[in-house]
Design a protein around this motif. Structure first.
Motif, PDB file in Angstrom:
ATOM      1  N   LEU A  17      28.409-109.905 -18.994  1.00 10.17           N
ATOM      2  CA  LEU A  17      29.852-109.720 -18.864  1.00 10.17           C
ATOM      3  C   LEU A  17      30.552-110.059 -20.182  1.00 10.17           C
ATOM      4  O   LEU A  17      31.467-109.336 -20.618  1.00 10.17           O
ATOM      5  N   GLY A  21      32.632-107.444 -22.581  1.00  8.78           N
ATOM      6  CA  GLY A  21      33.993-107.727 -23.033  1.00  8.78           C
ATOM      7  C   GLY A  21      34.129-107.630 -24.536  1.00  8.78           C
ATOM      8  O   GLY A  21      35.126-107.107 -25.055  1.00  8.78           O
ATOM      9  N   THR A  25      36.460-104.923 -26.406  1.00 13.07           N
ATOM     10  CA  THR A  25      37.469-105.424 -27.325  1.00 13.07           C
ATOM     11  C   THR A  25      37.301-104.779 -28.697  1.00 13.07           C
ATOM     12  O   THR A  25      38.288-104.402 -29.356  1.00 13.07           O
TER      13      THR A  25
END
Length: 88
Positions: A17, A21, A25
């Motif tokens: 996870l 991310g 990003t």
């Protein structure tokens, strides 16, 4: 405990996870920078076209304004000297 988790002083982090991310990003940052570059290019082009379409060049306008400011300053100085009777 799952394989993709690690305990660090009681903090459990889901690595997949976290990696997802970070990737999203990064992609968002690249897209944001590309969008900002396109906006800057569009504004630069529009500004350049606007300056080219002007009847009088900006440098000429600036020189004229500077000359007018010098004349006004000189007139103000002369009026002050005349009012106060200063020989300088």
């Amino acid at each position: 405990m799952a394989i993709n988790q690690k305990i660090f002083n009681g903090l459990q982090v889901n690595r997949s996870l976290l990696a997802g991310g970070v990737v999203l990003t990064g992609i968002g940052s690249v897209l944001g920078a590309a969008g900002a570059a396109l906006v800057c290019a569009a504004l630069f082009t529009a500004g350049r076209d606007w300056v080219r379409s002007m009847e009088t060049a900006p440098t000429t306008l600036a020189q004229r304004a500077l000359h007018e400011a010098k004349v006004a300053s000189s007139a103000g100085w002369e009026a002050w000297r005349a009012e106060h009777g200063s020989p300088n």
